[in-house]
Design an enzyme around this catalytic site. Structure first.
Site, PDB file in Angstrom:
ATOM      1  N   ALA A  44     -77.875 -22.176  54.073  1.00  0.00           N
ATOM      2  CA  ALA A  44     -78.273 -21.016  53.316  1.00  0.00           C
ATOM      3  C   ALA A  44     -76.860 -20.710  52.844  1.00  0.00           C
ATOM      4  O   ALA A  44     -76.261 -21.766  52.704  1.00  0.00           O
ATOM      5  CB  ALA A  44     -77.818 -19.860  54.767  1.00  0.00           C
ATOM      6  N   ASP A 248     -23.925  -0.662  34.475  1.00  0.00           N
ATOM      7  CA  ASP A 248     -23.985   0.690  34.591  1.00  0.00           C
ATOM      8  C   ASP A 248     -23.383   0.998  35.661  1.00  0.00           C
ATOM      9  O   ASP A 248     -23.814   0.452  37.039  1.00  0.00           O
ATOM     10  CB  ASP A 248     -24.725   1.472  34.319  1.00  0.00           C
ATOM     11  N   LYS A 270     -20.129   4.973  33.106  1.00  0.00           N
ATOM     12  CA  LYS A 270     -19.326   5.725  32.382  1.00  0.00           C
ATOM     13  C   LYS A 270     -18.832   7.482  33.767  1.00  0.00           C
ATOM     14  O   LYS A 270     -19.948   7.322  34.411  1.00  0.00           O
ATOM     15  CB  LYS A 270     -20.447   7.122  31.647  1.00  0.00           C
ATOM     16  N   GLY A 302     -29.141   1.721  35.620  1.00  0.00           N
ATOM     17  CA  GLY A 302     -30.090   2.756  36.495  1.00  0.00           C
ATOM     18  C   GLY A 302     -31.365   2.897  36.178  1.00  0.00           C
ATOM     19  O   GLY A 302     -31.785   3.249  35.626  1.00  0.00           O
ATOM     20  N   GLY A 303     -32.382   2.986  37.195  1.00  0.00           N
ATOM     21  CA  GLY A 303     -33.229   3.649  37.048  1.00  0.00           C
ATOM     22  C   GLY A 303     -33.992   2.918  35.555  1.00  0.00           C
ATOM     23  O   GLY A 303     -34.487   2.485  35.809  1.00  0.00           O
ATOM     24  N   ASP A 304     -35.153   3.843  34.593  1.00  0.00           N
ATOM     25  CA  ASP A 304     -35.595   3.182  33.967  1.00  0.00           C
ATOM     26  C   ASP A 304     -34.396   3.374  32.765  1.00  0.00           C
ATOM     27  O   ASP A 304     -33.774   4.152  32.225  1.00  0.00           O
ATOM     28  CB  ASP A 304     -36.581   3.779  33.103  1.00  0.00           C
ATOM     29  N   THR A 332     -38.129   5.703  37.485  1.00  0.00           N
ATOM     30  CA  THR A 332     -37.062   6.183  37.222  1.00  0.00           C
ATOM     31  C   THR A 332     -36.971   6.914  38.565  1.00  0.00           C
ATOM     32  O   THR A 332     -37.700   6.960  39.339  1.00  0.00           O
ATOM     33  CB  THR A 332     -37.631   7.324  36.055  1.00  0.00           C
ATOM     34  N   ALA A 333     -35.578   7.546  38.251  1.00  0.00           N
ATOM     35  CA  ALA A 333     -34.806   8.373  39.800  1.00  0.00           C
ATOM     36  C   ALA A 333     -36.180   9.164  40.192  1.00  0.00           C
ATOM     37  O   ALA A 333     -36.525   9.758  40.780  1.00  0.00           O
ATOM     38  CB  ALA A 333     -34.018   9.247  39.756  1.00  0.00           C
ATOM     39  N   MET A 384     -28.740  14.663  36.974  1.00  0.00           N
ATOM     40  CA  MET A 384     -27.946  15.158  35.662  1.00  0.00           C
ATOM     41  C   MET A 384     -27.378  16.655  35.951  1.00  0.00           C
ATOM     42  O   MET A 384     -26.661  17.335  35.721  1.00  0.00           O
ATOM     43  CB  MET A 384     -27.803  15.163  35.002  1.00  0.00           C
ATOM     44  N   GLY A 413     -31.236   8.946  45.946  1.00  0.00           N
ATOM     45  CA  GLY A 413     -33.052   8.580  46.730  1.00  0.00           C
ATOM     46  C   GLY A 413     -33.160   6.692  46.094  1.00  0.00           C
ATOM     47  O   GLY A 413     -32.330   6.333  45.876  1.00  0.00           O
TER      48      GLY A 413
HETATM   49  N1  SAH Z   1     -31.966   6.297  33.948  1.00  0.00           N
HETATM   50  C1  SAH Z   1     -32.103   6.873  34.992  1.00  0.00           C
HETATM   51  C2  SAH Z   1     -31.480   8.081  35.277  1.00  0.00           C
HETATM   52  C3  SAH Z   1     -30.278   8.145  34.499  1.00  0.00           C
HETATM   53  S1  SAH Z   1     -29.393   9.795  34.318  1.00  0.00           S
HETATM   54  C4  SAH Z   1     -32.948   7.154  35.033  1.00  0.00           C
HETATM   55  O1  SAH Z   1     -34.231   6.059  35.426  1.00  0.00           O
HETATM   56  O2  SAH Z   1     -33.386   7.216  36.770  1.00  0.00           O
HETATM   57  C5  SAH Z   1     -28.165   9.982  36.003  1.00  0.00           C
HETATM   58  C6  SAH Z   1     -29.049  10.974  36.588  1.00  0.00           C
HETATM   59  O3  SAH Z   1     -30.160  10.308  37.186  1.00  0.00           O
HETATM   60  C7  SAH Z   1     -28.391  11.319  37.421  1.00  0.00           C
HETATM   61  O4  SAH Z   1     -27.209  12.584  37.548  1.00  0.00           O
HETATM   62  C8  SAH Z   1     -29.520  11.237  39.106  1.00  0.00           C
HETATM   63  O5  SAH Z   1     -30.240  12.719  39.191  1.00  0.00           O
HETATM   64  C9  SAH Z   1     -30.546  11.133  38.319  1.00  0.00           C
HETATM   65  N2  SAH Z   1     -30.388   9.560  39.473  1.00  0.00           N
HETATM   66  C10 SAH Z   1     -30.439   8.447  39.628  1.00  0.00           C
HETATM   67  N3  SAH Z   1     -30.135   7.445  40.401  1.00  0.00           N
HETATM   68  C11 SAH Z   1     -30.778   7.797  41.124  1.00  0.00           C
HETATM   69  C12 SAH Z   1     -30.835   8.011  42.944  1.00  0.00           C
HETATM   70  N4  SAH Z   1     -31.164   7.208  43.520  1.00  0.00           N
HETATM   71  N5  SAH Z   1     -31.134   9.297  43.550  1.00  0.00           N
HETATM   72  C13 SAH Z   1     -30.932  10.395  43.022  1.00  0.00           C
HETATM   73  N6  SAH Z   1     -31.285  10.768  41.433  1.00  0.00           N
HETATM   74  C14 SAH Z   1     -31.052   9.728  41.046  1.00  0.00           C
END
Ligand code: SAH
Length: 478
Positions: A44, A248, A270, A302-304, A332-333, A384, A413
């Site tokens: 089957a 960074d 920075k 950091g982040g994007d 991104t954050a 920021m 975060g």
């Molecule tokens: N390119 C990054 C942002 C850079 S500007 C992104 O896409 O996340 C830097 C700001 O990002 C910080 O002042 C804060 O407001 C935020 N940020 C970055 N990492 C963070 C984290 N782990 N927790 C909370 N805020 C964060």
């Protein structure tokens, strides 16, 4: 060696699968992708297998197993759930000197199907000899994440150009260098960007020259918010390719630890209040000079990289100087803080739009642009902003937001020391000061933040009046 690895060419060759359930169907899929002529025999068949037969993909024989089926095939797979039947299939195959795989039964199998990483024509097969298939699968996942998906296309191109490469580089040493260059240079990079013509042109051009001038490039990579698990696979591969990493301040050390060991790491962070313009100019100069020396430069942010990271300016600078680049997005954050603080950034009932904004405006911009927006149905996220909370509060009140608009501040975060502070627009600045909130922190404003105290699942939660901070999930389950 416990098992001998062998890669077989099954194109147009008959393979018999006995059994026609879902397990068999997965094998059918695999064999069809290798071009085999698949014959399925079973008393089957699952509807999915029947559908394949109707579509002409396979030949289906609905009958009890008959050893005659083995007469014209190259390979046998027993995928029934009847061990005695599997045993007799294996015996019949052995009598004919045919290799037989019995699914999930190493003892009965004379051939095993490995875990596969497919970057055809490159194929990687992993076997645990049937002892622990889970380990083989885990290894496969790791290898899968390290190999560039464009590698298959590169190998196919190299195959097509093999003769030309041999003629242009008759010496083995020069040929090897050329293949190294293929793996590291602009050809793979063009394939990754889905620019096949560009890749071929770069290869042809390089072949026409006597030796390769090293071509450097810059990868603008988002490292995500801190948790290394939130780095993308492409980001991880970039870190493994890097000769130089310009990093960074926001990038966590756990992520730098994933980079190639002999990569040179330069901290270009920075510091807050530092001379931003000169730092930025230095970053621009470093990217260009390292790339011009033929290096693979990873600009790690950091982040994007293109969200409040001045990544756009960096790309413009590279473009002006004719340096090749790629961009690898990061989490991104805003996305990370929303997820890790249990705050859905949009919600059918509470928020239909999302704004990512900087609380740090360039001095020459109007300090209160876009006035009188409605507060309803909007989530606003401010980057920021932790040192500018009183000003942000005043500005939002002036824009027409109610003083009791729910707010949250997420500090660090996604990192082990994450803190989430809940408040209202009116009280946020004072509450943040009371808890000595520090950068990096994100400020979220809007009705959705009121869901946070209930949905929070990570890190420390402060001021969540509506939930027991130490066990917020109990509240959510109640
Ligand atoms: N390119 C990054 C942002 C850079 S500007 C992104 O896409 O996340 C830097 C700001 O990002 C910080 O002042 C804060 O407001 C935020 N940020 C970055 N990492 C963070 C984290 N782990 N927790 C909370 N805020 C964060």
């Amino acid at each position: 060696m416990h098992l001998f690895p062998l890669f077989t060419d099954l194109k147009g060759r008959a393979v018999l699968i006995v059994g026609a359930g879902l397990v068999a169907d997965r094998k059918i899929h695999l064999l069809l992708s290798a071009g085999a002529r698949v014959i399925v025999g079973a008393h089957a068949a699952h509807p999915q297998v029947q559908a394949r037969a109707l579509a002409g993909e396979i030949e289906l024989r609905l009958a009890p197993f008959d050893p005659v089926w083995l007469d014209d095939v190259w390979l046998v797979i027993a995928a029934t759930n009847d061990r005695r039947l599997n045993q007799s299939i294996a015996d019949a195959a052995a009598a004919r000197r045919l290799f037989c795989n019995v699914v999930d039964d190493a003892a009965l199998s004379s051939a095993q199907v490995p875990a596969i990483v497919d970057r055809s024509p490159i194929t990687i097969a992993i076997s645990s000899g049937g002892s622990a298939p889970v380990i083989a699968r885990r290894l496969r996942e790791r290898i899968e994440s390290l190999f560039d998906p464009a590698l298959g296309a590169l190998a196919a191109l190299a195959q097509r150009k093999r003769l030309a490469i041999r003629q242009a580089r008759p010496q083995l040493r020069a040929r090897r260098d050329f293949y190294d260059w293929l793996l590291d240079g602009p050809v793979l990079s063009a394939l990754r960007r889905s620019r096949a013509d560009e890749a071929e042109a770069a290869l042809d051009q390089a072949l026409a020259q006597d030796t390769q001038a090293p071509a450097g490039k810059v990868l603008l990579v988002g490292a995500g918010p801190g948790d290394p698990g939130l780095l993308t696979l492409r980001g991880l591969r970039a870190l493994n390719e890097a000769d130089v990493i310009l990093s960074d301040r926001l990038v966590s050390p756990d992520i730098l630890a994933l980079a190639r060991r002999d990569a040179q790491v330069i901290d270009v962070g920075k510091a807050l209040g530092g001379p931003h313009e000169s730092t930025q100019a230095r970053i621009h100069a470093l990217m260009v000079s390292h790339a011009r020396q033929g290096r693979c430069v990873v600009r790690l942010k950091g982040g994007d990289p293109l969200v409040f990271g001045r990544g756009g300016e960096e790309l413009q600078h590279l473009k002006r100087h004719g340096i090749a680049y790629e961009v690898v997005p990061g989490i991104t954050a805003a996305l990370a803080c929303g997820a890790y603080a249990g705050i859905p950034l949009t919600h059918r009932d509470h928020a239909q739009s999302l704004t990512l904004a900087t609380a740090h405006r360039r001095a020459d911009l109007d300090p209160v642009p876009g006035k009188r927006q409605t507060a309803e149905g909007q989530t606003r996220v401010y980057y920021m902003g932790v040192n500018r909370l009183p000003r942000l509060r005043a500005q939002l009140l002036e824009d027409g937001l109610a003083p009791d608009t729910p707010c949250a501040l997420v500090e660090n975060g996604s990192r082990p020391d994450q803190r989430t502070i809940f408040a209202t627009l009116d009280t946020l600045a004072a509450t943040a000061a009371e808890h000595q909130a520090q950068s990096p922190a994100l400020i979220l404003v809007g009705a959705v933040t009121a869901l946070g105290p209930e949905l929070a699942w990570f890190g420390q939660v402060l001021n969540a009046d509506t939930a027991a901070p130490e066990m917020p999930y109990l509240q959510a389950m109640a």
